[in-house]
Motif scaffolding. Structure first.
Motif, PDB file in Angstrom:
ATOM      1  N   LYS A   1      26.111  44.545 -10.982  1.00  0.00           N
ATOM      2  CA  LYS A   1      26.196  43.792 -12.540  1.00  0.00           C
ATOM      3  C   LYS A   1      25.157  44.016 -13.265  1.00  0.00           C
ATOM      4  CE  LYS A   1      25.917  39.737 -13.994  1.00  0.00           C
ATOM      5  NZ  LYS A   1      24.988  39.588 -15.078  1.00  0.00           N
TER       6      LYS A   1
ATOM      7  N   THR B   1      21.850  44.187 -16.357  1.00  0.00           N
ATOM      8  CA  THR B   1      21.722  43.386 -17.440  1.00  0.00           C
ATOM      9  C   THR B   1      22.479  43.465 -18.599  1.00  0.00           C
ATOM     10  OG1 THR B   1      19.257  43.708 -16.852  1.00  0.00           O
ATOM     11  CG2 THR B   1      19.672  43.101 -19.037  1.00  0.00           C
ATOM     12  N   SER B   2      22.670  42.222 -19.310  1.00  0.00           N
ATOM     13  CA  SER B   2      23.849  42.006 -20.338  1.00  0.00           C
ATOM     14  C   SER B   2      23.623  42.796 -21.661  1.00  0.00           C
ATOM     15  CB  SER B   2      24.137  40.619 -20.503  1.00  0.00           C
ATOM     16  OG  SER B   2      24.775  40.315 -19.396  1.00  0.00           O
ATOM     17  N   HIS B   3      24.511  43.176 -22.191  1.00  0.00           N
ATOM     18  CA  HIS B   3      24.623  43.783 -23.682  1.00  0.00           C
ATOM     19  C   HIS B   3      24.223  45.097 -23.739  1.00  0.00           C
ATOM     20  CE1 HIS B   3      23.935  38.986 -24.382  1.00  0.00           C
ATOM     21  NE2 HIS B   3      25.197  39.484 -24.203  1.00  0.00           N
TER      22      HIS B   3
ATOM     23  N   LYS C   1      23.310  35.780 -17.376  1.00  0.00           N
ATOM     24  CA  LYS C   1      23.268  37.291 -17.900  1.00  0.00           C
ATOM     25  C   LYS C   1      22.000  37.995 -17.179  1.00  0.00           C
ATOM     26  CE  LYS C   1      25.292  36.527 -22.326  1.00  0.00           C
ATOM     27  NZ  LYS C   1      25.388  34.688 -22.440  1.00  0.00           N
TER      28      LYS C   1
ATOM     29  N   MET D   1      29.433  37.379 -21.627  1.00  0.00           N
ATOM     30  CA  MET D   1      29.090  37.293 -20.098  1.00  0.00           C
ATOM     31  C   MET D   1      29.871  38.605 -19.674  1.00  0.00           C
ATOM     32  SD  MET D   1      29.402  33.519 -18.836  1.00  0.00           S
ATOM     33  CE  MET D   1      31.017  33.308 -19.077  1.00  0.00           C
TER      34      MET D   1
ATOM     35  N   THR E   1      31.809  47.111 -24.697  1.00  0.00           N
ATOM     36  CA  THR E   1      33.003  46.277 -24.097  1.00  0.00           C
ATOM     37  C   THR E   1      34.205  46.952 -24.750  1.00  0.00           C
ATOM     38  OG1 THR E   1      32.607  44.548 -25.695  1.00  0.00           O
ATOM     39  CG2 THR E   1      31.743  44.321 -23.523  1.00  0.00           C
TER      40      THR E   1
ATOM     41  N   ASN F   1      30.480  42.336 -18.437  1.00  0.00           N
ATOM     42  CA  ASN F   1      29.715  43.620 -18.428  1.00  0.00           C
ATOM     43  C   ASN F   1      30.582  44.740 -17.278  1.00  0.00           C
ATOM     44  OD1 ASN F   1      27.457  45.217 -18.620  1.00  0.00           O
ATOM     45  ND2 ASN F   1      26.172  43.740 -18.019  1.00  0.00           N
TER      46      ASN F   1
ATOM     47  N   ASN G   1      26.650  35.427 -14.048  1.00  0.00           N
ATOM     48  CA  ASN G   1      27.074  35.841 -15.410  1.00  0.00           C
ATOM     49  C   ASN G   1      26.655  34.984 -16.549  1.00  0.00           C
ATOM     50  OD1 ASN G   1      29.478  36.462 -13.330  1.00  0.00           O
ATOM     51  ND2 ASN G   1      29.495  37.954 -14.991  1.00  0.00           N
TER      52      ASN G   1
END
Length: 532
Positions: A252, A254-256, A480, A274, A260, A276, A477
């Motif tokens: 998973k 790093t977010s963003h 993040k 949250m 999506t 990903n 999550n």
């Protein structure tokens, strides 16, 4: 470096509470054993074994296959045909792939081979298309043009995706060929892969066992040798739970950094989330290669090409997050973490450090709060395909009397919705406090070894009796942070065990480097079938 006591001040517990907790854990431990005994009594005789794999193509990494196609050592058609044949062998047993495009995939492969042969595709083209001719699959809840797109919701039965999700478009642009889409829990929200349209997916290590969710079809097919590149999504462990239960790697990021758009109802403009997208692989080397495609122009921020000298990495570990809602640990999973710690004790310049964080025991509550803050998501409407709104009490009564369009896992989600919501001030304060503590501990050169689950994959539907055992996954999550699920061999019962490797945001390369080191030391993925 701060002392672990600064991270987690020790609070003395009263003797009465200590004794009560020990008694509770003891009862819970034996209750879990009783649950397994009862489920095993009715299910063990139904086990079906996965067929032997005789084609050496199947056991190679996606990176290796791409290189051999590029060097004209293999043809794309050979590779695609090998995976189509393997799916036809294993899918009747595991029920992972739910919609396919075999002929279209083979035709794409033949065209690639022709273009390579006549020089239309040049060596330089492989730089922009690093997985040219290599097959992939992804979840049925992600849009792949022309393939099933139901999310396991009865009202969407027969619905096909009219376009490709953004991350699917990226992997196709890299030259990968889609074979089909795989099974998911209803609306992706459960730790077992089962829905009323496509039924239940079986674990290739033991078909009476759970594959996890929501990327359970992906992990099962990958472990059984039915796909080369596997792509999942993760909002509450949805990549890592199946990766753990099926003995493969899952990351998973790093977010963003990844759009999506095309994941269930998402349009890609929901803002902070949250959820990903990430790879599941049999070989750790594929994690970096696939992740580069998914993060596209953001790859430099993750330092994926930056070399990591493992002896210099600072290792911390949590042996028990102390979440009272989660089942007690069993020896297989405790020893799994200790083996990793002992390995790094031998090779690292700084010995691994045991740490505790009070916030980890609130993982479930924090995740529930932040799920309620997800923009553009409304479970009660989404579960009806946005044709109305679910009625939790009435639908629950209907489910257990005359039946309904919903799975029992969806009913559990209805019940959870009716339970009190954590207070905003508390949840946001605890999240920020835990994030600050972890960032201070990890820095830009540290990883945290963290348990995945209290024990390996349970029998089908046993998760209804221990519905909170996914909490060790969801905390990452909430925060993040990037995290890699790493397979660490098999338990005494022949089921996969593993651990999570966590790093600070944008330090994904550390997670993956440590995953590669653990694979080298302990073998990584172990096939659930015989090989030639």
């Amino acid at each position: 470096m701060s002392d672990s006591r600064e991270v987690q001040p020790k609070r003395p517990a009263s003797p009465f509470k200590t004794v009560l907790l020990k008694l509770f854990l003891c009862v819970r431990f034996y209750l879990d054993l009783l649950i397994d005994y009862i489920f095993g009594y009715f299910n063990d005789s139904k086990r079906i074994y996965i067929k032997k794999c005789t084609d050496p193509i199947i056991m190679q990494s996606a990176t290796s296959l791409a290189k051999k196609i590029r060097n004209r050592e293999l043809k794309s058609e050979e590779v695609v045909q090998a995976y189509v044949n393997r799916i036809k062998e294993v899918n009747p047993i595991i029920n992972a792939l739910v919609d396919s495009r075999y002929e279209a995939a083979l035709e794409e492969a033949r065209q690639i081979d022709k273009d390579i042969q006549d020089g239309t595709i040049k060596d330089t083209d492989f730089q922009d298309r690093p997985f040219l001719g290599v097959p992939f699959t992804t979840k049925e809840s992600t849009a792949v043009e022309g393939l099933s797109f139901t999310f396991g919701i009865i009202k969407r039965k027969g619905k096909k995706a009219p376009y490709d999700a953004d991350y699917v478009a990226l992997i196709k642009r890299a030259g990968a060929i889609c074979l089909g889409v795989t099974n998911v829990p209803q609306l992706n929200l459960w730790q077992e892969t089962h829905n009323p349209i496509y039924g239940i997916t079986n674990n290739p290590y033991n078909t009476t066992r759970n594959v996890g969710g929501s990327s359970g079809g992906e992990a099962s097919l990958l472990a059984a040798g039915g796909t080369s590149i596997s792509l999942g999504t993760d909002i509450g462990g949805s990549i890592r739970i199946p990766a753990f239960m099926c003995g493969v790697f899952g990351h998973k990021p790093t977010s963003h950094l990844i759009s999506t758009k095309g994941i269930t109802f998402r349009k890609g403009d929901e803002g902070e989330t949250m959820v990903n997208t990430g790879p599941l692989t049999r070989k750790a080397e594929d994690l970096t290669a696939v992740l580069k495609i998914l993060v596209s122009d953001s790859g430099d921020r993750l330092k994926l090409d930056e070399p990591v000298h493992i002896p210099n990495v600072r290792i911390s570990y949590v042996s028990n997050p102390k979440d009272p809602t989660v089942s007690p640990f069993r020896d297989d999973t405790k020893n799994c973490l200790l083996r990793a710690v002992n390995h790094f004790e031998e090779i690292c310049n700084t010995p691994p450090e045991a740490v505790e964080f009070e916030g980890t025991k609130f993982a479930g509550k924090l995740w529930k709060y932040w799920m309620s803050q997800e923009s553009g998501v409304d479970f009660m409407k989404d579960i009806t395909d946005r044709t109305g709104e679910a009625r939790p009490v009435i639908d629950t009564i209907k489910h257990f009397t005359v039946g309904s369009d919903y799975t029992t896992s969806t009913i559990f989600n209805f019940i959870n919705k009716l339970l009190p919501m954590p207070k905003k001030e508390w949840a946001e304060s605890e999240t920020e406090k835990l994030k600050k503590q972890l960032l201070e501990k990890l820095g830009d050169n540290g990883v945290l070894l963290y348990p995945s689950a209290p024990f390996p994959a349970s029998y089908h539907h046993a998760s209804y009796l221990r519905p909170w055992n996914f909490h060790f996954f969801v905390i990452w999550n909430v925060l993040k942070f990037p995290v890699t699920q790493v397979p660490m061999g098999l338990s005494k019962d022949g089921l996969p065990v593993g651990i999570q490797v966590v790093a600070a945001p944008y330090q994904d390369h550390l997670c993956i480097a440590v995953a590669k080191e653990l694979e080298k030391a302990f073998g990584g993925y172990v096939p659930p079938f015989e090989t030639s």
